[in-house]
Design a protein around this motif. Sequence first.
Motif, short mmCIF file in Angstrom:
data_model
loop_
_atom_site.label_atom_id
_atom_site.label_comp_id
_atom_site.label_asym_id
_atom_site.label_seq_id
_atom_site.Cartn_x
_atom_site.Cartn_y
_atom_site.Cartn_z
N ARG A 141 0.84 -1.20 0.00
CA ARG A 141 0.00 0.00 0.00
C ARG A 141 0.88 1.25 0.00
O ARG A 141 0.63 2.21 -0.75
CB ARG A 141 -0.92 -0.01 1.21
N ALA A 144 2.83 1.52 -3.51
CA ALA A 144 1.94 1.95 -4.59
C ALA A 144 1.59 3.42 -4.43
O ALA A 144 1.53 4.17 -5.42
CB ALA A 144 0.67 1.10 -4.59
N ARG A 156 -1.56 3.45 -13.51
CA ARG A 156 -1.82 2.24 -12.73
C ARG A 156 -0.51 1.64 -12.23
O ARG A 156 0.53 1.74 -12.89
CB ARG A 156 -2.52 1.17 -13.58
N GLY A 176 -5.27 -2.75 -1.95
CA GLY A 176 -6.02 -1.91 -2.87
C GLY A 176 -5.91 -2.29 -4.33
O GLY A 176 -6.43 -1.59 -5.20
N PHE A 177 -5.22 -3.40 -4.62
CA PHE A 177 -5.14 -3.89 -6.00
C PHE A 177 -6.36 -4.77 -6.28
O PHE A 177 -6.92 -5.38 -5.38
CB PHE A 177 -3.88 -4.73 -6.20
N ARG A 178 -6.76 -4.82 -7.54
CA ARG A 178 -7.83 -5.72 -7.94
C ARG A 178 -7.26 -6.77 -8.89
O ARG A 178 -6.31 -6.51 -9.65
CB ARG A 178 -8.98 -4.97 -8.62
N ARG A 195 -3.70 -1.58 -9.53
CA ARG A 195 -4.20 -0.54 -8.64
C ARG A 195 -4.24 0.74 -9.45
O ARG A 195 -3.21 1.33 -9.79
CB ARG A 195 -3.32 -0.35 -7.41
N PRO A 199 -9.97 4.65 -8.75
CA PRO A 199 -10.72 3.38 -8.78
C PRO A 199 -11.92 3.46 -9.70
O PRO A 199 -12.54 4.51 -9.85
CB PRO A 199 -11.15 3.20 -7.32
#
Length: 206
Positions: A141, A144, A156, A176-178, A195, A199
């Motif tokens: 976190r 990033a 990103r 917080g990454f997808r 990320r 968002p």
Amino acid sequence: MSHPAIRPGGVPGRASAEDIARWAPAGTPAGEFRLVPVRPAADLPLIAAWMNDPVVDAFWQLAGPRERTAAHLAAQLGGDGDSVPCLGLLDGTPMSYWEVYRADLDPLAAHYAARPHDTGLHLLIGPARYRGRGLGTALLRATAGLVLAHRPHCPRVVAEPDVRNAASVAAFRAAGFRLAREIELPDKRAALMLRERRPRRPFTRP
């Protein structure tokens, strides 16, 4: 271990050592975290020792003599992806190894819809005493956040952990990454983690 600052002067948008050396430390629940570009001659023994830990080697596959780690660092420094190998220092103590690279200039870009200035991260936590404490999430976190704060052209932050490394994938998610999708890379099946700077908004019907 002392890591003197590198003179400023990095090129905007490139993952230069000079650029990263100027980044301020980030506060985390575990202490002050800072990225410091690797000095290959001085830092090789420490990084090679971490690479020879079986837990690390399971995914990095760089166990063996120091020359093997040295060759890997040289490839990072001399490759086309503007990669900067770094040590992660927590309250001044080296405890992790990172690679910050331009994902859009890396071979990874052939495996996903890369955007200009996408920045990729690779991470390993070295000493075993730092693992299993949620530190990976906190450091991801923070890092990033540093990338997005200091690289305004980066849309990103990208990562591609091995899908078998469930702990790593979970840490990225918590940071917080997808998970965008799984991709086949030459050496592994990877979870493409993103990320975004902004968002995605959930779709709602009018």
